[in-house]
Design an enzyme around this catalytic site. Sequence first.
Site, short mmCIF file in Angstrom:
data_model
loop_
_atom_site.label_atom_id
_atom_site.label_comp_id
_atom_site.label_asym_id
_atom_site.label_seq_id
_atom_site.Cartn_x
_atom_site.Cartn_y
_atom_site.Cartn_z
CB CYS B 82 17.29 12.17 -9.63
SG CYS B 82 18.80 11.73 -8.74
CG HIS B 192 17.11 7.63 -11.66
ND1 HIS B 192 17.38 8.72 -12.44
CD2 HIS B 192 17.90 7.75 -10.56
CE1 HIS B 192 18.30 9.47 -11.85
NE2 HIS B 192 18.63 8.90 -10.71
CD GLU B 194 15.36 7.95 -15.45
OE1 GLU B 194 14.33 8.04 -14.74
OE2 GLU B 194 16.43 8.51 -15.15
#
Lengths: 258, 214
Positions: B82, B192, B194
């Site tokens: 990001c 992202h 995650e």
Amino acid sequence: MSLAKRIIPCLDVDNGRVVKGVKFVDIRDAGDPVEIARRYDAEGADELTFLDITASSDDRATMVHVVEQVAGQVFIPLTVGGGIRTLEDIRRMLNAGADKVGINTAAVFNPEFVRAAAQKFGSQCIVVAIDAKKTSQPGEADRWEIFTHGGRKPTGLDAVAWAQRMVEYGAGEILLTSMDRDGTKSGFDLPLTRAVSDAVSVPVIASGGVGNLDHLVEGILQGKADAVLAASIFHFAEYTVRQAKERMAARGIEVRLP
Amino acid sequence: MTTVAVVDYGMGNLHSIAKALAKVAPGADIRITHEKSLIAAADRVVFPGVGAMRDCMRALHELDLHEPLRRAAAEKPFLGICLGMQALLESSEENGGTLGLGLLPGRVVRFAENLHDAHGEPLKIPHMGWNQVHQLAAHPLWQGIAQDSRFYFVHSYYAQPAEAALVNATSDYPAPFACVLARDNVFAVQFHPEKSQQVGLRLLENFLGWNGAC
């Protein structure tokens, strides 16, 4: 290729337990937020929203623990709302593993809080939750007003203008709940959803009133929402998230089907 | 056992990335840190971040992390996420123009106003949600991840690299934009991982097993 519309199951949490009945057949403990979150994740939920409805602020530490537990096992975006009043409240939730926080009443009483929160943590994690009720009379142009305290207290604030103001202050997303429709299972307030979505540049999550899968479709196609939030249709296992997505896909809506 | 430094410079929530790394590699030694010595000693480096570019660069400057990051990006497996991807470029339009780390050639620009999708519907900014990632070139980090898989995005600015060869993958909003930049031991993603469920965890797992060669 394009961005998918999102389905967001919402879990109401009271003192660490999911309330409202949950009837998954193969879940051991129907009130365990971690187990329910895992189930929704496995079904293909795009995000999860936890609404802390704990009455006593002393018990809020419990919610931090719930978020920590879920964030260690479920790897999709998590939003936590309910009782977010200070920058410290936000910091605690983000540190526990939340990706976004929902600010509702605190924004109404102190709009500058939204600005401060967006400046400190970034707009991407600030969701402003708006509870709106229709206040125009039949025959008049549609008008909706912001209500607080579970829809009991009017504020005099126009919902569409308020949404625009909150975006100016730094809200990265609007969670829009129709208090007229909430709990009725009669579908979203589509004119309200459409009016707010057309008025703001950020994504809008429609909430309040979902009773069947076609309501979700209408929220996207007619309400122009970017995401739809529902609680009871998923909690009572009337439908799975997967079924909801399949219905949306069949109606030409782009969804994520993992 | 691999050691991973997750660079902490005060820009956003690093717990999610640390938890996701711990999930895919229970034995890995994961340090959330801004200590130069730990970044230098780690086998691999994750450079995450959310928020505004100016704040990001100010924080990196205050912590004196420019050189440790430059060195890490030159010599070991390095994953930018990001804002941690955007900061690798030379400059950003954000905050009226901000210089980046300049480790990759190119700049960061904002999505235009009044964009519309193929059905004529207005597109919202930020670009938020699950979008498809189109892999342009094979890479060890794509192992086991299907072409056009959906990953979770939230951003208003995107990378515009100066060299087309840097673009490893694109997404459409509505026009294709570079969502993955790759060169040597550096892999930088706008989305992202995650927060991207199984495909995201797989990408992180691939990163933890990657020797930095393409």
